[in-house]
Design a protein around this motif. Structure first.
Motif, PDB file in Angstrom:
ATOM      1  N   ASP A  11       0.796  -1.110   0.023  1.00  0.00           N
ATOM      2  CA  ASP A  11       0.119   0.047  -0.056  1.00  0.00           C
ATOM      3  C   ASP A  11       0.902   1.147  -0.025  1.00  0.00           C
ATOM      4  OD1 ASP A  11      -2.350  -1.454   0.208  1.00  0.00           O
ATOM      5  OD2 ASP A  11      -2.493  -1.245   2.343  1.00  0.00           O
ATOM      6  N   THR A  12       1.927   1.447   0.882  1.00  0.00           N
ATOM      7  CA  THR A  12       2.849   2.515   0.795  1.00  0.00           C
ATOM      8  C   THR A  12       3.314   2.854  -0.524  1.00  0.00           C
ATOM      9  OG1 THR A  12       3.146   2.000   3.313  1.00  0.00           O
ATOM     10  CG2 THR A  12       4.777   3.244   1.888  1.00  0.00           C
ATOM     11  N   ALA A  13       4.035   1.649  -1.240  1.00  0.00           N
ATOM     12  CA  ALA A  13       4.572   1.604  -2.425  1.00  0.00           C
ATOM     13  C   ALA A  13       3.700   2.422  -3.547  1.00  0.00           C
ATOM     14  CB  ALA A  13       5.088   0.305  -2.951  1.00  0.00           C
ATOM     15  N   TRP A  14       2.435   1.719  -3.591  1.00  0.00           N
ATOM     16  CA  TRP A  14       1.318   2.365  -4.470  1.00  0.00           C
ATOM     17  C   TRP A  14       1.150   3.822  -4.186  1.00  0.00           C
ATOM     18  CZ3 TRP A  14      -0.725   3.458  -8.540  1.00  0.00           C
ATOM     19  CH2 TRP A  14      -1.895   3.885  -8.519  1.00  0.00           C
ATOM     20  N   MET A  15       1.031   4.015  -2.902  1.00  0.00           N
ATOM     21  CA  MET A  15       0.625   5.594  -2.618  1.00  0.00           C
ATOM     22  C   MET A  15       1.725   6.481  -2.880  1.00  0.00           C
ATOM     23  SD  MET A  15      -2.591   5.287  -1.926  1.00  0.00           S
ATOM     24  CE  MET A  15      -2.837   7.267  -1.623  1.00  0.00           C
ATOM     25  N   ILE A  16       3.026   6.018  -2.680  1.00  0.00           N
ATOM     26  CA  ILE A  16       4.116   6.932  -3.034  1.00  0.00           C
ATOM     27  C   ILE A  16       3.890   7.340  -4.530  1.00  0.00           C
ATOM     28  CG2 ILE A  16       6.496   6.980  -3.452  1.00  0.00           C
ATOM     29  CD1 ILE A  16       6.948   5.437  -1.008  1.00  0.00           C
ATOM     30  N   ALA A  17       3.703   6.150  -5.280  1.00  0.00           N
ATOM     31  CA  ALA A  17       3.504   6.342  -6.865  1.00  0.00           C
ATOM     32  C   ALA A  17       2.384   7.394  -7.326  1.00  0.00           C
ATOM     33  CB  ALA A  17       3.702   4.974  -7.665  1.00  0.00           C
ATOM     34  N   ALA A  18       1.339   7.014  -6.586  1.00  0.00           N
ATOM     35  CA  ALA A  18       0.147   7.831  -6.726  1.00  0.00           C
ATOM     36  C   ALA A  18       0.349   9.472  -6.643  1.00  0.00           C
ATOM     37  CB  ALA A  18      -1.158   7.305  -5.723  1.00  0.00           C
TER      38      ALA A  18
ATOM     39  N   TRP B 143      -4.192  10.872 -13.695  1.00  0.00           N
ATOM     40  CA  TRP B 143      -5.549  10.557 -13.050  1.00  0.00           C
ATOM     41  C   TRP B 143      -6.018   9.210 -12.395  1.00  0.00           C
ATOM     42  CZ3 TRP B 143      -7.997  15.206 -15.022  1.00  0.00           C
ATOM     43  CH2 TRP B 143      -9.409  15.628 -14.376  1.00  0.00           C
ATOM     44  N   PHE B 144      -4.940   8.387 -12.988  1.00  0.00           N
ATOM     45  CA  PHE B 144      -4.738   7.248 -12.520  1.00  0.00           C
ATOM     46  C   PHE B 144      -4.542   7.146 -10.939  1.00  0.00           C
ATOM     47  CE2 PHE B 144      -4.213   4.354 -16.567  1.00  0.00           C
ATOM     48  CZ  PHE B 144      -5.276   4.931 -17.024  1.00  0.00           C
ATOM     49  N   GLY B 145      -3.607   7.915 -10.605  1.00  0.00           N
ATOM     50  CA  GLY B 145      -3.194   8.033  -9.387  1.00  0.00           C
ATOM     51  C   GLY B 145      -4.209   8.910  -8.501  1.00  0.00           C
ATOM     52  N   PHE B 146      -4.758   9.871  -9.201  1.00  0.00           N
ATOM     53  CA  PHE B 146      -5.785  10.742  -8.606  1.00  0.00           C
ATOM     54  C   PHE B 146      -6.985   9.717  -7.974  1.00  0.00           C
ATOM     55  CE2 PHE B 146      -9.181  14.112  -8.672  1.00  0.00           C
ATOM     56  CZ  PHE B 146      -8.470  15.322  -8.187  1.00  0.00           C
TER      57      PHE B 146
ATOM     58  N   ILE C 188      -9.481   2.815 -11.684  1.00  0.00           N
ATOM     59  CA  ILE C 188      -8.610   3.298 -12.572  1.00  0.00           C
ATOM     60  C   ILE C 188      -9.295   3.098 -14.006  1.00  0.00           C
ATOM     61  CG2 ILE C 188      -6.498   2.691 -13.930  1.00  0.00           C
ATOM     62  CD1 ILE C 188      -5.239   2.645 -11.083  1.00  0.00           C
ATOM     63  N   THR C 189      -9.875   1.834 -14.121  1.00  0.00           N
ATOM     64  CA  THR C 189     -10.485   1.300 -15.326  1.00  0.00           C
ATOM     65  C   THR C 189     -11.698   2.043 -15.727  1.00  0.00           C
ATOM     66  OG1 THR C 189      -9.873  -1.175 -14.603  1.00  0.00           O
ATOM     67  CG2 THR C 189     -11.769  -0.912 -16.306  1.00  0.00           C
ATOM     68  N   ALA C 190     -12.501   2.451 -14.659  1.00  0.00           N
ATOM     69  CA  ALA C 190     -13.716   3.245 -14.714  1.00  0.00           C
ATOM     70  C   ALA C 190     -13.160   4.695 -15.297  1.00  0.00           C
ATOM     71  CB  ALA C 190     -14.690   3.435 -13.647  1.00  0.00           C
ATOM     72  N   THR C 191     -12.138   5.274 -14.804  1.00  0.00           N
ATOM     73  CA  THR C 191     -11.625   6.443 -14.994  1.00  0.00           C
ATOM     74  C   THR C 191     -11.171   6.476 -16.589  1.00  0.00           C
ATOM     75  OG1 THR C 191     -10.870   6.658 -12.846  1.00  0.00           O
ATOM     76  CG2 THR C 191      -9.554   8.052 -14.536  1.00  0.00           C
ATOM     77  N   HIS C 192     -10.339   5.407 -16.896  1.00  0.00           N
ATOM     78  CA  HIS C 192      -9.860   5.491 -17.941  1.00  0.00           C
ATOM     79  C   HIS C 192     -10.943   5.340 -19.353  1.00  0.00           C
ATOM     80  CE1 HIS C 192      -7.073   4.622 -21.661  1.00  0.00           C
ATOM     81  NE2 HIS C 192      -7.825   3.643 -21.968  1.00  0.00           N
ATOM     82  N   LEU C 193     -12.085   4.590 -18.964  1.00  0.00           N
ATOM     83  CA  LEU C 193     -13.281   4.457 -20.101  1.00  0.00           C
ATOM     84  C   LEU C 193     -13.974   5.660 -20.066  1.00  0.00           C
ATOM     85  CD1 LEU C 193     -14.041   0.665 -19.056  1.00  0.00           C
ATOM     86  CD2 LEU C 193     -13.007   1.569 -21.062  1.00  0.00           C
TER      87      LEU C 193
ATOM     88  N   GLY D 139     -14.544  13.945 -19.176  1.00  0.00           N
ATOM     89  CA  GLY D 139     -14.955  12.347 -18.775  1.00  0.00           C
ATOM     90  C   GLY D 139     -14.122  12.360 -17.527  1.00  0.00           C
ATOM     91  N   LEU D 140     -12.848  12.647 -17.220  1.00  0.00           N
ATOM     92  CA  LEU D 140     -11.980  12.414 -16.349  1.00  0.00           C
ATOM     93  C   LEU D 140     -12.502  12.771 -15.049  1.00  0.00           C
ATOM     94  CD1 LEU D 140      -8.669  12.832 -17.960  1.00  0.00           C
ATOM     95  CD2 LEU D 140      -9.536  10.911 -17.009  1.00  0.00           C
TER      96      LEU D 140
END
Length: 435
Positions: A38-45, A244-247, A263-268, A300-301
């Motif tokens: 979780d920490t690694a992902w949130m650093i990237a986000a 926005w994937f991180g957002f 993320i999937t819903a965001t991209h679509l 859309g985003l």
């Protein structure tokens, strides 16, 4: 017999001691809730969302103004990063996310006092509190920066800085607490996964009020105010899209399936928004513009943002189509009918998108994804709750923005002079210009 018995007793004691250590290790692990994944992902986000402002929004906005205002437009995004970051650490984070008051938090974490390497915020128990603080900081930054797009080409830089301080303190921080920090809108059950109210609608209505107070640009409606370089705006759109994937994905605050669904819903939604806007232009103007496609993508985003962690991926397509349609209408017919000069369509895209997405979250919310059922799953009350959140945001952001602009105007002129506007804000405000 005594010696062997004594040795046996000693061996038993050693075994018991070893066992106690073995048993203690899992117990100790359970007391530490910080999770490495979780920490690694949130650093990237966090990095992705910061990228949305610099260089994403800076490029997106500057590509849509005239050449003489490119640097001044970029300077507003850059200044928002520096200014809001300091204010967030000083008091913004604490007032927004520490304490559970109905209207505002506490100053228990002012200047991050008491924050340790092991501390966590109750809203994000599996990542360090410092990381949660940084992640939420990036949201505050881009929200303040968004408002500037409505008054591009004409607002004095000193006035923008004063206004940004006040808007952050009295609009963003309270709204963040109301919706995400345990305030009264959160208690009511208002759904806003990643900022339909806190970010997009607040910036959109704030931008509309600011554009109205400052007045229209010189030559608006009679002169060519075409963008200087749309290629910059396209690059900015790409950075915003990826960011926005991180957002939205990061708003799950964990590396889990809900983040992936968001993320999937965001991209679509971005894809559907871009295609819808292009299709409408193709049908009405015979040519799909690049400006229209990137505007549709951002619409859309922004519209999927409040719903992203509550709806299924296919809902993202539906929401994107609705966003492309309504935001196109707002940026063309509505804007022309009301005759306001929102330079970069902050209200038309983010304001209308934020309202629409917040309402649709109440329609499409899936209990199995976000823990709340919407209208389609038999909970019509959720739509009314969403409407109440929209109304509160409109009144608060719009009203406070108006008051702040009037107060700032007492200390510094809000708008550059006509001569400065004609020569460009790059020269008049910063003493620099593109060659």
């Amino acid at each position: 017999m005594g010696a062997p018995s004594h040795r046996a007793a000693g061996l038993a004691a050693l075994i018991a001691l070893a066992a106690s250590f073995a048993l203690a290790t899992p117990a100790f692990a359970e007391t530490s809730t910080i999770n490495a994944a979780d920490t690694a992902w949130m650093i990237a986000a966090t990095a992705l969302v910061l990228m949305m402002t610099i260089p994403g929004l800076a490029l997106f906005y500057s590509g849509m103004v005239r050449k003489k205002n490119v640097l001044a437009t970029m300077a507003q995004s850059l200044a928002a990063v520096a200014l809001i970051s300091i204010l967030w650490v000083a008091f913004g984070y604490s007032l927004a996310f520490v304490g559970d008051g109905a209207w505002i938090g506490t100053l228990d974490r002012w200047f991050l006092i008491g924050m340790t390497m092991e501390s966590v915020n109750p809203a994000a128990k599996t990542i360090p509190e410092a990381l949660f603080m940084l992640y939420q900081m990036t949201f505050a930054i881009i929200t303040v920066a968004l408002v500037a797009g409505a008054v591009a080409d004409r607002m004095r830089f000193s006035a923008y800085l004063l206004f940004s301080v006040g808007w952050f303190m009295f609009v963003y921080v309270p709204l963040a607490h109301w919706v995400w920090g345990g305030g009264f809108l959160a208690t009511m059950g208002v759904l806003d996964f990643a900022g339909g109210l806190v970010v997009h609608l607040s910036a959109g209505i704030g931008g509309l009020v600011a554009a109205t107070v400052l007045g229209r640009r010189h030559g608006y409606g009679s002169e060519n105010l075409a963008p200087f370089d749309l290629s910059l705006a396209v690059i900015g759109t790409g950075l915003l899209w990826v960011g926005w994937f991180g957002f939205n994905g990061g708003s799950a605050l964990a590396a889990n399936s809900r983040a992936v669904m968001a993320i999937t819903a965001t991209h679509l939604a971005a894809c559907a928004g871009a295609l819808t806007w292009a299709a409408i232009e193709w049908a009405t103007r015979r040519k799909p513009s690049v400006l229209g496609m990137i505007s549709g993508a951002v619409a859309g985003l922004g519209t999927i943002t409040p719903a992203s962690g509550f709806v299924a991926p296919w809902h993202g397509v539906v929401i994107g189509v609705v966003a492309g349609t309504l935001c196109f209408w707002a940026c063309t017919w509505l804007k022309q009918r009301l005759k306001y000069d929102d330079s970069l369509d902050v209200f038309g895209v983010h304001g209308v998108g934020g309202m629409t997405g917040t309402l649709l979250a109440g329609v499409f919310a899936v209990n199995a994804i976000g823990g709340t059922a919407g209208l389609i799953e038999g909970n019509p009350q959720q739509v009314l709750t969403q409407f109440y959140g929209i109304l509160a945001t409109l009144v608060w952001s719009g009203g406070i923005t108006f008051v702040l602009l009037k107060l700032v105007g007492v200390f510094a002129p809000l708008r550059v002079s006509l001569q400065q506007e004609l020569e460009g804000l790059d020269i008049s405000q910063h003493g620099e210009a593109l060659q």
